[in-house]
Scaffold this motif. Structure first.
Motif, short mmCIF file in Angstrom:
data_model
loop_
_atom_site.label_atom_id
_atom_site.label_comp_id
_atom_site.label_asym_id
_atom_site.label_seq_id
_atom_site.Cartn_x
_atom_site.Cartn_y
_atom_site.Cartn_z
N LEU A 1 49.56 -142.01 -16.62
CA LEU A 1 48.69 -141.62 -15.51
C LEU A 1 47.52 -142.58 -15.37
O LEU A 1 47.11 -142.92 -14.25
N CYS B 1 52.37 -134.05 -14.06
CA CYS B 1 51.30 -134.46 -13.15
C CYS B 1 50.74 -133.21 -12.46
O CYS B 1 51.40 -132.62 -11.60
N SER C 1 45.34 -134.51 -11.32
CA SER C 1 45.81 -135.88 -11.51
C SER C 1 46.34 -136.46 -10.20
O SER C 1 46.08 -137.62 -9.87
#
Length: 235
Positions: free
Chosen positions: A119, A141, A145
């Motif tokens: 990420l 995710c 994020s």
């Protein structure tokens, strides 16, 4: 005299939900054609939104998710900026990428250690401004994020493409575009538009062996080889 809100709404970068696009925006500069005429016709601006995050959801790898992006990536790779692939589940196959028209000298592959590092790498690549497109396969995710990645894509004017499992469709996402893929019969690909600015949800079916606007039948026949080899982790 115009009110402050009226003046604000006249700014060309402000998008309003009841408009597919602003008349003051150059569509070609803000969208990248997918290369598939039926899909381009269904998307406002005629393609993937530039400077934004798009999600491509699929139940399994190799269903046609990379085939759908190849014409756009080939076009972008000739613009001088990088095409970054972050945490791919398999090692991309260079001859197949080249057959699709990608300039391999502009392709970089990043194998991060763990999802948090992935990420971080996705956000940095999107925000840097040096990547025309960032393709990524995060294992997890969350909405926070995703919002960071969307903002990073805007800041770097980069096309962000996240490949995620179809289960992610049940979760909210700030991505500008969400597509869900599924096979119908033969080599036809069903594309459901789950979310798209200014476009109602719906489905279209693409003949994945047909010649897109920017590639050739021979190149298309090799697309599945792009993910044919196991991934190699960095040390």
């Amino acid at each position: 005299m115009q009110t402050a809100i009226e003046q604000l709404l006249q700014r060309p970068e402000i998008w309003r939900g009841n408009h597919t696009s602003s008349p003051n925006i150059n569509k070609a500069a803000h969208h990248i054609p997918t290369g598939f005429s039926a899909l381009d016709a269904a998307l406002p601006g005629g393609g993937f939104p530039a400077g934004a995050l798009s999600e491509i959801l699929h139940a399994r790898h190799g269903i046609g998710e990379l085939r759908l992006t190849m014409p756009a990536l080939a076009r972008l790779s000739r613009g001088g900026r990088w095409i970054a692939m972050i945490a791919p589940p398999f090692l991309p196959y260079a001859p197949a990428l080249a057959a699709q028209g990608l300039d391999l000298s502009r392709v970089m592959i990043v194998h991060p250690h763990g999802n948090q590092q992935a990420l971080w790498a996705i956000e940095k690549a999107l925000r840097a401004g040096t990547c025309a497109a960032v393709l990524a396969w995060p294992k997890q995710c969350d909405e926070r994020s995703l919002r960071r990645l969307q903002l990073a894509a805007e800041a770097g004017n980069s096309l962000g493409l996240l490949f995620r499992h179809t289960q992610a469709a049940e979760s909210h996402s700030p991505a500008a575009l969400r597509l869900a893929l599924g096979h119908t019969t033969g080599q036809r690909l069903d594309v459901r538009i789950l979310k798209c600015r200014g476009t109602p949800t719906g489905s279209i079916t693409l003949d994945t062996w047909a010649t897109p606007n920017a590639t050739t039948p021979t190149a298309l026949a090799t697309t599945d080889d792009v993910v044919a080899m196991p991934s190699l982790s960095s040390t």
